[in-house]
Design an enzyme around this catalytic site. Structure first.
Site, PDB file in Angstrom:
ATOM      1  N   ASP A  53       0.939  -1.009  -0.165  1.00 15.50           N
ATOM      2  CA  ASP A  53      -0.054   0.009   0.024  1.00 15.50           C
ATOM      3  C   ASP A  53       0.676   1.151  -0.133  1.00 15.50           C
ATOM      4  O   ASP A  53       1.731   1.480   0.889  1.00 15.50           O
ATOM      5  CB  ASP A  53      -0.882   0.092   1.218  1.00 15.50           C
ATOM      6  CG  ASP A  53      -1.890  -1.225   1.249  1.00 15.50           C
ATOM      7  OD1 ASP A  53      -1.769  -1.976   0.479  1.00 15.50           O
ATOM      8  OD2 ASP A  53      -2.756  -1.123   2.109  1.00 15.50           O
ATOM      9  N   GLU A 294     -11.977  -1.563   0.987  1.00 15.60           N
ATOM     10  CA  GLU A 294     -10.614  -1.282   1.655  1.00 15.60           C
ATOM     11  C   GLU A 294      -9.937   0.142   1.131  1.00 15.60           C
ATOM     12  O   GLU A 294     -10.502   0.542   0.088  1.00 15.60           O
ATOM     13  CB  GLU A 294      -9.520  -2.188   1.375  1.00 15.60           C
ATOM     14  CG  GLU A 294      -9.850  -3.769   1.522  1.00 15.60           C
ATOM     15  CD  GLU A 294      -8.712  -4.655   1.714  1.00 15.60           C
ATOM     16  OE1 GLU A 294      -8.086  -4.896   2.615  1.00 15.60           O
ATOM     17  OE2 GLU A 294      -8.235  -4.818   0.501  1.00 15.60           O
TER      18      GLU A 294
END
Ligand code: FRU
Length: 424
Positions: A53, A294
């Site tokens: 990420d 998410e």
């Protein structure tokens, strides 16, 4: 201070629904919503660490910000273990796939800097060992607060539990690079409440993470998006007419889809500094559709709220499916109603020939979409793969009303600044 419910007498909004009928419109491999193939000969950012990420430094309005001409990104990061006996297989080879799959349990926040918006140089860990209260430092958002270089890093402190936290530090630049100083005191903000957002006690597979704070362009208040699941004991959720939507004959059976209960959560700050937060009902729910929405985030464009969130094939419910990638929804006001972009919600998915090539897409206000490389097949059958753990090529999308179009592709990890702040 009064809670919103006390002030308004009722919840301020109804969550918008991503329905099973919407999801039936998801089609993999539509070229306008599919990420170009990532070649297996991609370069890696580092042979020492995996990254996934990616969180560009930005301001509260969403602008990607450089400081004194330096671009800065934060990444979830884990050491690679090519020589650790634990990851050597019976043939004496490094089992990189297992090492990569284990990374979530040892995720730490690192930062990188660059003069060019690519070719990132490793800065190091943001917090020293022992500062963060939990084993895992999961995704969030670094916010540049002012010209003094103060940075609030919002992130998720996971294991035990899952708490939205923040830690304040400062970015310091020289001619040669960037460092992060401070980041010594982690402040817990909130956890799932079991009334609006599902707790670990209600479901051991619950999700509560990925804070994305922002200033609402219309009311000027400080809010935060996050990932959650709809509150309630696992298995107790109802997939009724509203969640099913307008499906054709033969598509009424919802199977076991009651186990998939993702939502995009929102909280409002009670203070200017974002130290005191109140959770509000979810903006969007996906009960009966998908279990994970998410890293939710916004692009504010043309007076509209474009809400993006990443999701997986494996988290879809019975009877619906779609590629790993980023999905989107649009509304005229912050609290909705939201409608799925492109009819289905799908904005940028992996091609079906390389279903795990990229993930964790972040759509920036300039239309550029950054993501990381997960794994790319190296042979025709797709049985041999190359693990990534590095930045994917940046893709550009054009957002037009309720539609989006893939229009360009750039270099690996290209995250150019939208504005530069000169530090005082
Ligand atoms: C997305 C994600 C985030 C989470 C992190 C854990 O790739 O699943 O939701 O914070 O990765 O590694």
């Amino acid at each position: 201070m009064k809670s919103n419910t006390e002030k308004f007498g009722k919840a301020p909004h109804q969550p918008s629904l991503w329905t099973r009928a919407d999801a039936l419109k998801v089609h993999a491999d539509d070229p306008t919503t599919t990420q170009p193939l990532v070649s297996a000969d991609f370069p890696v950012l580092s042979n020492e660490v995996f990254i996934w990420d990616t969180m560009p430094l930005r301001d509260l309005d969403g602008n990607i910000t450089s400081v004194d001409g330096w671009s800065v990104i934060f990444t979830l990061t884990a050491d690679r273990h090519p020589n650790d006996p634990q990851y050597i297989d019976e043939n004496g080879n490094y089992d990189i796939t297992r090492d990569w799959n284990d990374r979530h349990g040892r995720a730490k926040m690192y930062y990188w800097f660059s003069r060019t918006g690519k070719d990132w140089k490793l800065g190091g860990r943001v917090m020293a060992e022992g500062v963060s209260p939990t084993a895992r430092e999961w995704a969030g958002t670094p916010i540049l607060l002012n010209e003094q270089g103060e940075v609030d890093l919002y992130y998720t402190a996971v294991t035990p539990g899952a708490t939205i936290v923040k830690v304040r530090g400062r970015v310091v630049t020289t001619e040669h690079g960037v460092s992060m100083v401070g980041f010594e005191k982690v402040k817990p903000l909130f956890e799932a409440d079991g009334k609006m957002y599902q707790t670990e006690a209600q479901n051991p597979f619950w999700g509560f993470r990925d804070p994305w704070p922002f200033r609402d362009p219309n009311d000027g208040k400080l809010y935060m998006l996050f990932e959650g699941n709809v509150a309630g004991e696992r298995g107790s959720h109802k997939v009724g007419e509203a969640e099913i939507g307008d499906v054709p004959p033969g598509y009424e059976d919802v199977g076991n889809s009651r186990f998939q209960t993702a939502c995009v959560g929102i909280a409002v700050a009670r203070d200017e500094d974002g130290d005191d937060w109140e959770m509000l009902p979810p903006l969007l729910t996906a009960v009966g559709v998908n279990d994970q929405t998410e890293r939710p985030h916004f692009v504010f464009q043309d007076g509209k709220y474009y809400l993006f969130t990443i999701s997986h094939t494996f988290t879809y419910a019975d009877g619906v499916t779609g590629p790993d990638g980023v999905y989107g929804f649009v509304a005229d006001s912050l609290f909705g109603p939201y409608v799925p972009l492109n009819g289905s919600g799908l904005v940028l998915g992996n091609p079906s020939s390389q279903p795990f090539q990229t993930y964790s897409h972040c759509v920036m206000p300039n239309g550029l979409v950054t993501s990381f490389i997960d794994s790319v097949p190296t042979d025709e059958s797709g049985t041999q793969i190359r693990i990534g753990g590095t930045e994917a090529p940046t893709v550009e999308i054009k957002i037009k009303g309720q539609q989006t179009f893939v229009v360009a592709e750039y270099d690996y990890g290209y995250i150019p600044p939208m504005l530069d702040v000169t530090l005082k």
